[in-house]
Write a protein that holds these residues in place. Structure first.
Motif, short mmCIF file in Angstrom:
data_model
loop_
_atom_site.label_atom_id
_atom_site.label_comp_id
_atom_site.label_asym_id
_atom_site.label_seq_id
_atom_site.Cartn_x
_atom_site.Cartn_y
_atom_site.Cartn_z
N UNK A 297 -54.06 36.82 93.06
CA UNK A 297 -55.41 36.97 92.52
C UNK A 297 -56.20 35.67 92.50
N UNK A 298 -55.56 34.57 92.84
CA UNK A 298 -56.27 33.30 92.93
C UNK A 298 -56.92 33.10 94.30
N UNK A 299 -56.81 34.11 95.15
CA UNK A 299 -57.38 34.04 96.49
C UNK A 299 -57.96 35.40 96.85
N UNK A 300 -58.95 35.39 97.77
CA UNK A 300 -59.48 36.64 98.29
C UNK A 300 -58.44 37.25 99.24
N UNK B 143 -60.69 36.53 80.67
CA UNK B 143 -60.40 35.53 81.70
C UNK B 143 -61.01 34.18 81.37
N UNK B 144 -62.20 34.17 80.77
CA UNK B 144 -62.89 32.91 80.47
C UNK B 144 -62.38 32.28 79.18
N UNK C 30 -63.23 37.28 91.66
CA UNK C 30 -62.97 36.41 90.50
C UNK C 30 -61.97 35.30 90.84
N UNK C 31 -61.64 35.15 92.12
CA UNK C 31 -60.60 34.18 92.49
C UNK C 31 -60.99 32.75 92.15
N UNK C 32 -62.30 32.42 92.23
CA UNK C 32 -62.73 31.07 91.87
C UNK C 32 -62.47 30.76 90.41
#
Length: 480
Positions: free
Chosen positions: A223-226, A206-207, A232-234
């Protein structure tokens, strides 16, 4: 010709526990057919070596003090060159690649899959005796995440793509494991592989990956939000410009009701009326009495919370009373297995439970059932709903992830437009599922409308060719 190293922890038909194996068993071959020079890298599990008894040794090398061999074969049924990492950590252990017989993770999983990641990175950066180095390294899920991070320690590295098949599995280990693996100290940072004071294998992908993909466009947004991001959404929002949702495909030659050798009666979109012969044959095979004027509902898959078992169990009695018959195939959480077993014992005339993994029977259920239940709480892509569409077995699904991207709800407007392919509900509630099932069984009584819906479903194109073209565009993107 571009060279691709595709790395996974499983690939059908050599080893399979879930959808990752179907992807790794199909996508590399389609990419090869589209002109790429592909190598598939897998662990040489004991069960794999039983299937391929004499793979050819092509290299031997040392990785962080560990001696390994690379064996070469072809993925059965394809021309894809497949490299197997041969080491006792894999070769001397039968059974599930990740868990012991009690369902507990193998205690040395970090060592095993770090070894796979080290080999993938070494091949990708030209640090092996092999006379081959990829232009693109494509890694999948947490087992291979560190490989992409490790390529950043080399002056030469290929383009990297990391695919999330399910963010629910991150490969989390303690600090002592990080130290024992001998990873660079700068990897222990929340901007690299550290995640709430744990080592996270998935963060390596991911990084550090040039591109992150997920297996459906809707899941990429979720997955970009809770809660979909699982903490990991941030990070995923920060990398959103490099995050792409590419829907999984299915092998249309393997999942084809017109040619499927598992079926009692083959059929196609133009002869869908023949499908009913498979229902009769399956009912006889499983000992269920044939009920005229009654739909057959199928469930195939893992019997776990994610797949919506908390929604299914409370309404099985109502579904059977609608009336309908139910066939369930799969294994999973013992409490769900026991709950289904009790329900099946109460209604042996209407329900059969098979606690097993049986590929051929899965095909027969897909062909025999009228309705397929897949009310997942979350679903990165899902494959069974795609098989169901292909076989004219109309899915009942929740509007999440890949299910939202692949099933069009049968509403008056979509029925009129000829675009409906199944039945979709939104809230994760048993009553919502029951309502969707009742809509399905109600429409089933109108066989002319049902037939049109089946034919629309069967004409959908979810072949790997569609997905492969998206991956090829990503491999060749010029915006890095």
């Amino acid at each position: 010709m571009s060279r691709l190293l595709f790395v996974a922890s499983e690939a059908y038909p050599l080893i399979k526990t879930g959808g990752l194996a179907d992807v790794a068993g199909s996508l590399p071959e389609v990419l090869r057919q589209n002109g790429m020079d592909v190598r598939l890298l897998l662990p040489a599990y004991q069960d794999v070596l039983r299937i391929i008894p004499a793979p050819m040794p092509v290299a031997e090398l040392e990785l962080a003090g560990t001696r390994i061999r690379i064996l070469e074969t072809r993925l059965p049924g394809t021309a894809t060159v497949t490299w197997l990492l041969d080491h006792p950590l894999f070769a001397e252990r039968p059974g599930n690649p990740y868990h012991d017989p009690r369902g507990h993770p193998w205690p040395d999983n970090a060592d095993r899959f770090m070894l796979l990641s080290r080999l993938a990175a070494a091949i990708s950066t030209g640090q092996t005796p092999l006379d081959w180095r990829p232009d693109v390294l494509h890694c999948n899920d947490w087992h291979t995440g560190p490989a992409i991070a490790l390529t950043h320690l080399s002056e030469y590295r290929p383009r990297t793509v990391f695919t999330i098949h399910s963010l629910a599995h991150m490969g989390l280990f303690d600090r002592a494991t990080f130290d024992r693996l001998g990873l660079p100290q700068h990897f222990w940072h929340d901007g690299t592989l550290e995640f709430y004071n744990q080592l996270s294998f998935i963060k390596g992908g991911l990084v550090f990956a040039d591109y992150i993909t997920t297996v459906s466009p809707t899941y990429a947004r979720e997955i970009c939000h809770a809660p979909g991001g699982m903490g990991l959404e941030g990070l995923l929002r920060q990398r959103q410009e490099r995050l792409v949702g590419i829907l999984n495909g299915i092998d249309h030659s393997f999942w084809d009701p017109a040619t499927d050798p598992c079926l009692a009666q083959n059929y196609s979109v133009d002869s869908v009326e023949l499908k009913s012969a498979n229902k009769s044959a399956l009912l006889q095979e499983l000992g269920l009495p044939p009920w005229e004027g009654c739909p057959l509902v199928g469930i195939v898959g893992r019997l776990v919370e994610q797949k919506g078992l908390e929604l299914i169990l409370p309404v099985v009695t109502e579904i059977l009373a609608s009336p309908a018959q139910l066939v369930v195939l799969g294994t999973g959480d013992p409490r769900y297995e026991e709950g289904l077993r009790a329900l099946a014992a109460e209604r042996p005339d209407a329900m059969v439970l098979i606690l097993a993994y049986n590929e051929a029977l899965a095909h027969r259920i897909e062909a025999a059932a009228d309705v397929f239940l897949m009310p997942s709480l979350f679903e990165p892509c899902g494959l069974n709903q795609l098989y169901s569409l292909r076989y004219g077995t109309l899915p009942v699904v929740r509007e999440v992830g890949g299910l939202a991207d692949t099933v069009v709800d049968a509403r008056p407007e979509t029925l009129a437009a000829g675009t409906a392919t199944g039945f979709v509900f939104q809230r994760p509630e048993a009553s919502e599922l029951l309502g969707a099932v009742r809509r399905a069984t109600g429409l089933w009584s109108d066989q002319a409308s049902w037939r049109r819906l089946q034919q629309t479903a069967m004409r959908q194109d979810f072949s790997w060719q569609q997905s492969a073209s998206r991956y090829l565009a990503l491999y060749n993107a010029t915006d890095l």
